[in-house]
Design an enzyme around this catalytic site. Sequence first.
Site, mmCIF file in Angstrom:
data_model
loop_
_atom_site.group_PDB
_atom_site.id
_atom_site.type_symbol
_atom_site.label_atom_id
_atom_site.label_comp_id
_atom_site.label_asym_id
_atom_site.label_seq_id
_atom_site.Cartn_x
_atom_site.Cartn_y
_atom_site.Cartn_z
ATOM 1 N N CYS A 129 0.817 -1.217 0.000
ATOM 2 C CA CYS A 129 0.000 0.000 0.000
ATOM 3 C C CYS A 129 0.851 1.268 0.000
ATOM 4 C CB CYS A 129 -0.978 -0.017 1.165
ATOM 5 S SG CYS A 129 -0.177 -0.327 2.718
ATOM 6 N N GLU A 159 8.635 -0.903 10.901
ATOM 7 C CA GLU A 159 7.477 -1.813 10.953
ATOM 8 C C GLU A 159 7.872 -3.165 10.342
ATOM 9 O OE1 GLU A 159 5.412 -2.709 8.223
ATOM 10 O OE2 GLU A 159 6.174 -1.446 6.618
ATOM 11 N N PRO A 160 7.409 -4.257 10.929
ATOM 12 C CA PRO A 160 7.927 -5.564 10.513
ATOM 13 C C PRO A 160 7.254 -6.160 9.275
ATOM 14 C CG PRO A 160 6.480 -5.814 12.412
ATOM 15 C CD PRO A 160 6.500 -4.357 12.087
ATOM 16 N N GLN A 220 6.500 -8.829 3.162
ATOM 17 C CA GLN A 220 6.078 -8.445 1.808
ATOM 18 C C GLN A 220 7.243 -8.563 0.817
ATOM 19 O OE1 GLN A 220 4.600 -4.698 3.204
ATOM 20 N NE2 GLN A 220 2.457 -5.311 2.984
ATOM 21 N N GLY A 280 -16.976 2.388 24.964
ATOM 22 C CA GLY A 280 -17.059 3.057 23.662
ATOM 23 C C GLY A 280 -16.883 2.027 22.567
ATOM 24 N N MET A 325 -11.323 4.310 17.399
ATOM 25 C CA MET A 325 -10.161 4.150 18.283
ATOM 26 C C MET A 325 -10.292 2.890 19.137
ATOM 27 S SD MET A 325 -7.781 6.295 17.852
ATOM 28 C CE MET A 325 -6.781 6.639 19.278
ATOM 29 N N CYS A 326 -11.520 2.662 19.636
ATOM 30 C CA CYS A 326 -11.762 1.468 20.457
ATOM 31 C C CYS A 326 -11.577 0.208 19.630
ATOM 32 C CB CYS A 326 -13.173 1.491 21.041
ATOM 33 S SG CYS A 326 -13.358 2.734 22.317
#
Lengths: 421, 263
Positions: free
Chosen positions: A50, A114-115, A120, A189, A193-194
């Site tokens: 992406c 980031e792993p 990829q 909530g 975000m939750c």
Amino acid sequence: MQLAVVGLNHNTAPVEVRETLAVAEAVLEELYADILRNDRIYEAMVISTCNRVEYYIVTDDFLCNVDSVLKIISEQCRIERSILQKYTYIHCGENAAKHIFRVAGGLDSLVMGEPQIFGQVKDAFENSRKYNAAKTFIRKLEEFVIKTTKKVRTNTGIGDNPVSVSSAAVELASKIFGSLEDKHALVVGAGEMCEIACKHLRGASIGGITVTNRTFEKAERLAEEVGGSAVPLENFREELSHADIVLSSTGASGYMIEASDIKPVMIKRKHKPMFFIDIAVPRDIDPAVADIENAYVYDIDDLKAVVESNKKLRQKEAVKAMEYIETGVADFYRWVESMKIVPVIKALRESFDEKRMLELDRFCDKFKVSDAGERRKLEYLLSAFMNKVLHTPLNNLKDLAPGKERYSLDEAVKIIFDLKD
Amino acid sequence: MHFDFALGAAILAFIHITLYLFLGNKYLQHLTNMFAVLAFLLFAGSIATHWKHFGHFPSYSMGDLFAMVSLTLTLIYLLLYMKYRRPLLGLFIFPLVIILSILVLVLPSAAPKDAAGASSIWLFIHLPFTVVGTAFFIFATVASIMYFLQERELKRKNFGIIFKRFPPLNQIDRLTAINLLCGFYFFSVGLISGFVWMMYEPDRIGFIMPKMIFAVITWVIFGLITYLKKYRGMTPRSTAYSTLAGFISVLVTYAGVAFFLMG
């Protein structure tokens, strides 16, 4: 032969361009065939995620052949060459190799370290092999990239410190509880975000999740998605005593959880620690809860501070990671240099083979050896002798080839034939 | 000679665990454990040599006792590492081992004149169990100190070295509880066998000697903490405070031993 890369990423192209150029797995076979149709492109590898689309090619004339790759991309994606050129970068030689090492190590990622990108990149190499686009060069590159990236991830802290609010919250929870497998989270909530936080908690193998929300259906939906249970908002205080982690992100104007709610809960829990994550603005959890023994309250600013500090740590680790990458690239290019001697070695061996057969024929003629068995024995003897004689010089030639040192003729002969002074 | 080298190995273990705290390199952790194993073997070798040389188990001087405590602390560190993988306990344990080892070298190690008489079987039960119990109490105290430090970091929201390298709070609390339980078990056996030994040799040690009184106080304190922790849900912070109080009692008990030597 040279390695070259044509690509674009999150730094050079907006998402509209990246999504247009993204390569679906279904078209990979055709794409590789198109690239390799050019006789001067010997090997290829395509990475499409992406955040980046990159075409790696092995060629002997990179300028001319990169142009052919750009043409293919432009035709496949129906995008004008001028637009394409505006967003793409091109590297060749050692810079192209360094680029793929950086990409695999996560140093070129949107979230540094980031792993996922490593997986990829490995998939991309695998696809290249699958569609017969990877030969000696790309295969060896894959070997070096994987080896170096493993070193980077093991020996540096490039991926150690979480850099998103949700993962930072999970890290903090782990610092209190260790394993989360037998812990329970109460999520107040059911917004985005939750949802993200719930997924992170699930990723950390949390024992159970209970979701509560003003709109109960939303709570049920999220609970179902993350394999938890839902309770109506009116009853959520009853759940507090079972909750080791309380995460709150509602739009409420006042505090959802007050210190007076927690004091009796703590007694009921026999003072087992509770971790409160308040990612709501305005805050949902009374800051006075933090004064209660074994209650730890972190709001959105605290978590952002963790994230910022972790980002700085990753930047520091990136410097260390680059040292491993430089070494990996140098090792890879030492191999590339050593490959230059391969045609010479091949020619030398062929020449010896030719002479061996010639001498064998002459010997058989001269001494009237007509028996096939006898001839085979002689052939074996000559072959074994030739291999023995050539073994040391050929190996030494391979070792000498990548070096930058210059030798005089007598020195070179001594080194190649392993002669003592 | 063995003991000098054991002290050297303990110092090296301490240096490496300190470096690990700051640098976080896993090799330093492995080196720490390697030196800890070496220290343990050398401590054991030293005690065995001493035993062979003097012809009796080295248990008659303060130096002998400290040598045993050093050996036991190193052994328990290694056992706890194997079970919980928490090398930073060594950050607090190795300095103690170093101090005790220096004291062993400084203090006289001559056996008292009536040493031969003090070789009752009860001594061989009392001494190791008391020493192992004490060592576990020391580990519980160390875990308590670690708890305070980590809790302070979490409350103050400091994300420095302590936050990163120290174990999670729950694990530290569990370590405290396990050390308390083991310590209480060993110390109880040690204390009971000590009483039995005293009954057989009443002339040697009296029931109302200060060290006996403090040994009982230590046992009561740790017994109470263990009970409250296990059955009444004592808070980790209260456990930590009480364990520190118990540790002071341990120190006083050993000071008692230092004055009266025997036992």
